[in-house]
Write an enzyme that holds these catalytic residues in place. Sequence first.
Site, PDB file in Angstrom:
ATOM      1  CB  SER A 220     -12.203 -26.311  -3.659  1.00 18.10           C
ATOM      2  OG  SER A 220     -11.741 -24.976  -3.718  1.00 18.10           O
ATOM      3  N   GLY A 222     -10.174 -28.311  -7.404  1.00 21.60           N
ATOM      4  CA  GLY A 222     -10.626 -28.323  -8.786  1.00 21.60           C
ATOM      5  C   GLY A 222     -10.871 -29.734  -9.289  1.00 21.60           C
ATOM      6  CB  ALA A 223      -9.768 -31.424 -12.386  1.00 19.04           C
ATOM      7  N   GLY A 225     -10.581 -32.817  -6.908  1.00 20.17           N
ATOM      8  CA  GLY A 225     -11.452 -33.086  -5.775  1.00 20.17           C
ATOM      9  C   GLY A 225     -11.321 -32.087  -4.654  1.00 20.17           C
ATOM     10  N   GLY A 251     -16.846 -23.911  -6.262  1.00 22.87           N
ATOM     11  CA  GLY A 251     -16.323 -23.834  -4.901  1.00 22.87           C
ATOM     12  C   GLY A 251     -17.372 -23.382  -3.908  1.00 22.87           C
ATOM     13  CG  ASP A 252     -19.078 -19.714  -4.488  1.00 26.65           C
ATOM     14  OD1 ASP A 252     -18.147 -19.455  -3.701  1.00 26.65           O
ATOM     15  OD2 ASP A 252     -19.247 -19.111  -5.567  1.00 26.65           O
TER      16      ASP A 252
END
Length: 313
Positions: A220, A222-223, A225, A251-252
């Site tokens: 993951s 974050g912003a 993708g 993320g989960d």
Amino acid sequence: MILTLTLNPSLDRTIEVGALARGTVIRAAAARLDPGGKGVNVSRALLANAVTSCAVVPYGGDEGRQLVRLLALEGLDMVTVAVKGPTRSNVTLAEPDGTITKINEPGATLSAAELDTIADAVLGAARSADWVVASGSLPPEVPADVYAGLCRRFTAAGINVAVDTSGPALVESLSAAPALIKPNLEELAEATGMAIACVGDAIKAAGKLRAAGARTVLASLGADGALLVDDDGVRYGEAEVAEPRSAVGAGDSLLAGFLAAGARGEQALVEGLAWAAAAVALPGSRMPRPSDITRDGIRLVPPDPTRRLHPHS
């Protein structure tokens, strides 16, 4: 069925503030209390989307009893294991621009006997499971190789294992060849000792973790993708979020959506990104429901190795 294990669950209080200014009195715009912990959140996201799941949850003290009550109110299928130490509480401060400040308690240690009891509870509940998700931080004094040991036990029982943790626990787990790991950008860098500034760096780091034992890496970013690296190659996806509210649990949700869609290939990556984007648009650590999830803003694109990544994604 997807079984989740959270060794260090929590009560998560999320407080929305107009702006965070140290040394001042801040009036909250809103607040909510949710059950927390990575595996707990994966099970909650699956429950919200009618995907069969069961959460193994160690709990202790008044906080632990409140955690179990909140999960029961949500209707979560769970196996609870009473432990001596109290369940931790975490606080998240959320600003309107999506900036998140988290204060996480360390949690209480688990004895060797308690760890054995928890592992037995997982194996007892996992007879019909396709996956066990072993995730989250470790309580103080718990050995860093605990996820590796659990992974070997579960794999020997014929169950796929996904590991979502950080630091030494993530590195140690690789020796047990987990079917899937889900690091974020910071965890990728920490586990590999690499400075990760662009997509190409992330791809190299994921390859390094695969060479160390992980069969699939779902990273993951974050912003920026998410990145999927497995035997079939490298896939990269982006998700648009018009009004981000809280990244807690994103993320989960990514992992939950990916597993719910079969844990392989482009469709699973799209589903994971859609769930994660929906989570970011929701307050606190509320898990997205089908009505929250849209796939219109998800794009799978050829990974550009030179693309710069946002720091601390």
